[in-house]
Design a protein around this motif. Structure first.
Motif, PDB file in Angstrom:
ATOM      1  N   THR A  37       0.951  -1.199  -0.091  1.00 19.73           N
ATOM      2  CA  THR A  37       0.065  -0.120  -0.110  1.00 19.73           C
ATOM      3  C   THR A  37       0.833   1.231   0.057  1.00 19.73           C
ATOM      4  OG1 THR A  37      -0.140   0.040   2.546  1.00 19.73           O
ATOM      5  CG2 THR A  37      -1.877  -1.025   1.104  1.00 19.73           C
ATOM      6  N   PHE A  38       0.231   2.387  -0.510  1.00 21.90           N
ATOM      7  CA  PHE A  38       0.822   3.841  -0.599  1.00 21.90           C
ATOM      8  C   PHE A  38       0.158   4.662   0.443  1.00 21.90           C
ATOM      9  CE2 PHE A  38       1.735   1.095  -4.398  1.00 21.90           C
ATOM     10  CZ  PHE A  38       3.058   1.458  -4.533  1.00 21.90           C
ATOM     11  N   SER A  39       0.715   5.465   1.206  1.00 22.85           N
ATOM     12  CA  SER A  39       0.106   6.703   1.828  1.00 22.85           C
ATOM     13  C   SER A  39       0.179   7.902   1.113  1.00 22.85           C
ATOM     14  CB  SER A  39       0.723   6.816   3.340  1.00 22.85           C
ATOM     15  OG  SER A  39       1.971   7.168   3.239  1.00 22.85           O
ATOM     16  N   ASP A  40      -0.582   8.966   1.644  1.00 18.12           N
ATOM     17  CA  ASP A  40      -0.461   9.934   0.743  1.00 18.12           C
ATOM     18  C   ASP A  40       0.897  10.756   1.066  1.00 18.12           C
ATOM     19  OD1 ASP A  40      -3.104  10.648   0.329  1.00 18.12           O
ATOM     20  OD2 ASP A  40      -3.691  11.038   2.190  1.00 18.12           O
ATOM     21  N   ALA A  41       1.635  10.583   1.989  1.00 13.01           N
ATOM     22  CA  ALA A  41       3.020  10.771   2.395  1.00 13.01           C
ATOM     23  C   ALA A  41       3.888  10.033   1.044  1.00 13.01           C
ATOM     24  CB  ALA A  41       3.420  10.595   3.634  1.00 13.01           C
ATOM     25  N   GLU A  44       3.634  11.414  -2.252  1.00 10.17           N
ATOM     26  CA  GLU A  44       4.321  13.048  -2.337  1.00 10.17           C
ATOM     27  C   GLU A  44       5.688  12.752  -2.356  1.00 10.17           C
ATOM     28  OE1 GLU A  44       4.711  16.881  -2.513  1.00 10.17           O
ATOM     29  OE2 GLU A  44       2.792  15.798  -2.476  1.00 10.17           O
ATOM     30  N   ARG A  45       6.279  11.747  -1.564  1.00 13.02           N
ATOM     31  CA  ARG A  45       7.759  11.635  -1.966  1.00 13.02           C
ATOM     32  C   ARG A  45       7.994  11.014  -3.176  1.00 13.02           C
ATOM     33  NH1 ARG A  45       9.681   7.879   2.470  1.00 13.02           N
ATOM     34  NH2 ARG A  45      11.585   8.020   1.467  1.00 13.02           N
ATOM     35  N   ILE A  46       7.301  10.142  -3.735  1.00 11.31           N
ATOM     36  CA  ILE A  46       7.407   9.510  -5.022  1.00 11.31           C
ATOM     37  C   ILE A  46       7.198  10.975  -6.177  1.00 11.31           C
ATOM     38  CG2 ILE A  46       6.588   8.205  -6.877  1.00 11.31           C
ATOM     39  CD1 ILE A  46       5.574   6.085  -4.640  1.00 11.31           C
ATOM     40  N   ASP A  47       6.475  11.597  -5.872  1.00 11.32           N
ATOM     41  CA  ASP A  47       6.492  12.619  -6.789  1.00 11.32           C
ATOM     42  C   ASP A  47       7.818  13.803  -6.689  1.00 11.32           C
ATOM     43  OD1 ASP A  47       4.965  14.062  -8.873  1.00 11.32           O
ATOM     44  OD2 ASP A  47       4.577  15.789  -7.136  1.00 11.32           O
ATOM     45  N   GLN A  48       8.179  13.891  -5.651  1.00 10.38           N
ATOM     46  CA  GLN A  48       9.576  14.664  -5.230  1.00 10.38           C
ATOM     47  C   GLN A  48      10.545  13.974  -5.842  1.00 10.38           C
ATOM     48  OE1 GLN A  48       9.397  15.140  -0.987  1.00 10.38           O
ATOM     49  NE2 GLN A  48       7.933  16.790  -1.150  1.00 10.38           N
ATOM     50  N   ILE A  49      10.796  12.631  -5.723  1.00 13.29           N
ATOM     51  CA  ILE A  49      11.718  11.966  -6.234  1.00 13.29           C
ATOM     52  C   ILE A  49      11.978  12.075  -7.779  1.00 13.29           C
ATOM     53  CG2 ILE A  49      12.845   9.651  -6.612  1.00 13.29           C
ATOM     54  CD1 ILE A  49      11.495   8.806  -3.904  1.00 13.29           C
TER      55      ILE A  49
END
Length: 84
Positions: A37-41, A44-49
């Motif tokens: 599973t993936f959390s909102d955080a 967000e980290r995947i998007d930042q990476i």
């Protein structure tokens, strides 16, 4: 806290589910047994990476706002044209 499946996370990130599955070892996520599973955080980290900041051109000259957020954060993506 909301938890996203592969399909839901892929839809939020606007990527193919297969891309998430191929790169899961390098992406933040939670795993309980075989359930990923993936959390909102995490999203967000995947998007930042995978965020690209140009080093040349007009956007490279713009200074970052004091709040530290991206200068184009107010822009929203256009709706999908696939249904048309």
């Amino acid at each position: 806290m909301k938890r996203y499946t592969y399909a839901e996370a892929a839809a939020e990130l606007r990527v193919e589910e297969s891309w998430l599955r191929r790169h899961i070892r390098r992406l933040p996520h939670s795993k309980k047994g075989r359930v990923v599973t993936f959390s909102d955080a995490d999203l967000e980290r995947i998007d930042q990476i995978h965020h690209y900041e140009p080093s040349t051109g007009p956007l490279a000259l713009a200074s970052a706002p004091a709040g530290g957020s991206h200068p184009l954060v107010h822009l929203k993506p256009l709706p999908s044209r696939r249904g048309a």
